[in-house]
Design a protein around this motif. Sequence first.
Motif, PDB file in Angstrom:
ATOM      1  N   ARG A 123     -10.497   3.887   7.912  1.00  0.00           N
ATOM      2  CA  ARG A 123     -10.577   3.304   6.573  1.00  0.00           C
ATOM      3  C   ARG A 123      -9.437   2.286   6.425  1.00  0.00           C
ATOM      4  N   LYS A 124      -8.637   2.381   5.373  1.00  0.00           N
ATOM      5  CA  LYS A 124      -7.600   1.359   5.213  1.00  0.00           C
ATOM      6  C   LYS A 124      -6.226   1.866   5.632  1.00  0.00           C
ATOM      7  N   PHE A 138      -9.944  -6.988   6.160  1.00  0.00           N
ATOM      8  CA  PHE A 138     -10.194  -6.104   5.011  1.00  0.00           C
ATOM      9  C   PHE A 138     -10.447  -6.857   3.701  1.00  0.00           C
ATOM     10  N   ASP A 166     -13.630  -6.012   1.985  1.00  0.00           N
ATOM     11  CA  ASP A 166     -13.874  -4.563   1.885  1.00  0.00           C
ATOM     12  C   ASP A 166     -13.443  -4.088   0.496  1.00  0.00           C
ATOM     13  N   THR A 167     -14.308  -4.374  -0.500  1.00  0.00           N
ATOM     14  CA  THR A 167     -13.909  -4.140  -1.890  1.00  0.00           C
ATOM     15  C   THR A 167     -14.839  -3.193  -2.635  1.00  0.00           C
ATOM     16  N   GLU A 168     -15.901  -2.734  -1.964  1.00  0.00           N
ATOM     17  CA  GLU A 168     -16.881  -1.903  -2.673  1.00  0.00           C
ATOM     18  C   GLU A 168     -16.765  -0.438  -2.277  1.00  0.00           C
ATOM     19  N   GLU A 169     -17.378   0.422  -3.077  1.00  0.00           N
ATOM     20  CA  GLU A 169     -17.286   1.860  -2.804  1.00  0.00           C
ATOM     21  C   GLU A 169     -18.392   2.372  -1.903  1.00  0.00           C
ATOM     22  N   PHE A 200     -18.395  -0.077   3.150  1.00  0.00           N
ATOM     23  CA  PHE A 200     -16.972  -0.307   3.450  1.00  0.00           C
ATOM     24  C   PHE A 200     -16.726  -0.247   4.952  1.00  0.00           C
ATOM     25  N   CYS A 222     -22.323   2.524   5.136  1.00  0.00           N
ATOM     26  CA  CYS A 222     -22.906   2.451   3.791  1.00  0.00           C
ATOM     27  C   CYS A 222     -23.418   3.845   3.453  1.00  0.00           C
ATOM     28  N   LEU A 269     -21.211  -6.357   6.129  1.00  0.00           N
ATOM     29  CA  LEU A 269     -21.344  -5.464   4.969  1.00  0.00           C
ATOM     30  C   LEU A 269     -22.750  -5.576   4.367  1.00  0.00           C
TER      31      LEU A 269
END
Lengths: 435, 491
Positions: A42-43, A141, A144-147, A150, A188, A218
């Motif tokens: 992840r981040k 990144f 990469d802003t959505e829930e 990602f 997703c 994405l």
Amino acid sequence: MRRKEQVNAVIAKILSALERLGIDHYLIEETEKESLECFFVRKKLDLKRKSVTDELEVTVYRDFEKDGKKMRGSSAAQIYPGMEEEEVLAALQGACQAASLVCNPYYELPSGKKEAPVPSRSPLAEIGLEESMKRMTEALFAEDTEEEVFLNSAEIFLRHSHRHLVNSAGVDVAYEVYDVWGEYVVQCVAPQDVETYHQFNYRDLNTDGLRREVKEALALTRDRAAARKAPKTGEYTLLLSGQQMRTLFDFYLSRSNTSMVYQKYSNYEAGMKVQGEDIRGDALTLELKAVDPYSAEGIPMKDRLLIDEGTLQLLQGGGARFAYYLGVEPTGGYRKIKVREGKLPFEEMKKEPYLHVVSFSDFQMDDFTGHFGGEIRLAYLYDGQTVTPVTGGSLNGNIMELQADMVFSSEKYEDANYEGPYAVRFKGVKVAGEA
Amino acid sequence: MKVQESDFIRRETPLLKELLEKLLAAYPYASILAVDSKARRYSVSKRNMAAGEDDLLTSRGFVAKVWDGKHYAEYSFNKVVPEELEEICARIGELVAASDRLLPEGLEEKEYLLPEEERRVEKKTSEEKRTGEKTVFEGSTEYEVDPEEMGDDAILKFLEGLKDKGLAMNDALLNLSAFCEYQKYTKLFLSGRKELLQNVMWFNGGISLAASRGEEIKSYFKSYSCLGGAELLPRMEEDLEESVAATVELLESRPIPPGEYTCICAPDVTGMIVHEAFGHGVEMDMFVKKRAQAQEFLGKYVASPLVTMHDGAGAVRETATYFFDDEGTLAHDTVIIDKGVLKTGISDLQSALSLGTEPTGNGRRESYRRKAYTRMTNTYFEAGDSTREEMIASVDYGFLLENAESGMEDPKNWGIQCMVNIAREIKDGKLTGKVFSPIVLTGYVPDLLKSISMMGKDVELGGGGFCGKGYKEWVKVSDGGPYIKARIRLG
């Protein structure tokens, strides 16, 4: 990176050992690498790595006669930093003995002279590995802003290399390369939990390119999450695009390779019409693009036309040995190709029913049989009325049967190893899917 | 005879211990893996010959891993001399402190604990860490014929003889390439609690045959493997005739009509399904990333009750056998599926720390230059009680799948993509002689595994190939099992 005098000292040690052993023909390849690597889940940065290595490989060549024919055998040995002189001698002696057993017909090594080192002109060279890593990570990144969709995980590698090649026929060349490459997985989670795998590879600080690629990935993964069914078993008009294009054209690179031709795995020869006499689709024009200044044997690299309007212009790759056997000019090996685009806009291609496969689990081209295909991760199926995302099943086509009818799009696509039409159309390709 | 320790590792061990002591003085945890690997490859074909070092497998170098109390960092290098120890430590220090310079705003570094077995020394002085209680281990695999003693000349002559014999069997052959290779390596793992040394050798052979049908080249590949040395070579002659016949049969092959069929999988195809379709999905670094569907199926049926699946460097003697992995965890024999029920995955050390589980000795690096990931070793299905003949006789219409080529993992969606070279038609319990090629296997992994209705009596493992993580990080593996009967979608 190592200092110049140290580099020269190691090569001087090897040259002295070669002289002591009476080895007149050789190739010394020295590669210094410094890499910085970041691994993300992840981040979060999961692990950071650095690697600093200096690697030397010496290939020795021995000439001898067998059944009245002149032969030249070769064998390579790794020489490690810190090796004692006696260890270097023993390693080279072992390679020399092996070379004298390798019965290949005589050939000549590429000749050359001492050339000025070629520095990298990449912007990566100006800002260094750490700052480059920060900027590429930021680009990776940025979208990469959505829930729901990602970046699940990612790896970024930045490498600075120095390569130095010296052979017994006068070649003494050196060049510098900066590379950035990596991979990322997009997840997703709705309406179903799926992922797609992506790679990137640049020679410069292509932050805009990476950001754009991630944005597309994405969107593609969101469509993959909406795809539920496999296409029905049958024959389709197939559209391939993007990263599959380079793999598809591997067929022509492999078939025109001197090692394939010499070993009679390929019947290609200059002047041959590779798509046959009756080209009903687009004639193929394919150019080889030089990326590095020299080949692995020290041959200066330049752009070359491989196929012009469906006609093979030359044989390529395979090293100096196979080129010598076939009596053609040694070209060095090529990674990047440029293909001339077609005249049909992609939107025109999509006016008739089609299956547009945008993601495979592993798209493969078999250079021996011409078969290409793989399992479908995501495709868009147009039945003449609606476009439906589909997943699953596999396709199996044969380029030798389909190449006379292939049609290229007028839109372009470019990545590290390919420049050319964005898409290609094949008709009558078999798909194994739902009954 | 036992594989001997590399002179280089023996010579450098005191200096590496000195480096470890310096690192332990600076960090609560440090380890060093030293590798000296020598690999040679030989090949002979109609118009080509080669003998020399395999540059993917031949390497000599080190990787130091440190934990600063929160985070891990690694430094790979291939030169260690007394006067540069401080410089190595300084470079590692720079890397440990680099996170702020590497990470843009909004990203952070993941925090980890120490491995359980290293925690007891965490608060001791560097001297106490160095001299305290340690796990000390030294092991070597065995061989019968040392390829170095056999020599390049004898190996090349053997391959040349094999090539000539095979080509003489059928005029339709375009080429036959016979090759073999071996890797002999010493690995030393040092940490505050461990001093482990292993010496391992494996040997591979292979025959690649080609025949042409116009512009199309049909090819067939057969591989051989063992944990050991050149005693493998005579095995390469045993089924040469069969391999030549299969290559020539391929000239009459056609693509298969797509559909779902009852299939009997030969052990090499079983191995590919075990490895590609299921094995990658239980690599627990995928659990950390939540990339594996298997994580949700722990304790549940994922296969027919006939299926029991193992992985482990300590499970059998094959090409992926070793005594400890590249993070200093001792080799295991892990039962992954027990009578159809998924019991556990396999794990490297850092993933186990993240998940709060035990590492299983599956932390492997392509070389000292690369990161360790969770990787398979020797992976296989246990035997059942049917014979191959009984299994073929039980099929009304279907295919015998042979000669596995390649596969690709899909742990998230458990999709199958495997390529097989040969499908032999079975009708009314008998082989008809019709051959189809090439074959793509697709479908959903649990559907395939749950459809297994017969298992063969004999397990065969093959270690001729390498396994990648995605498209990189190549390590030596073996896989296999018995003949299996299942329903599979072919195309």
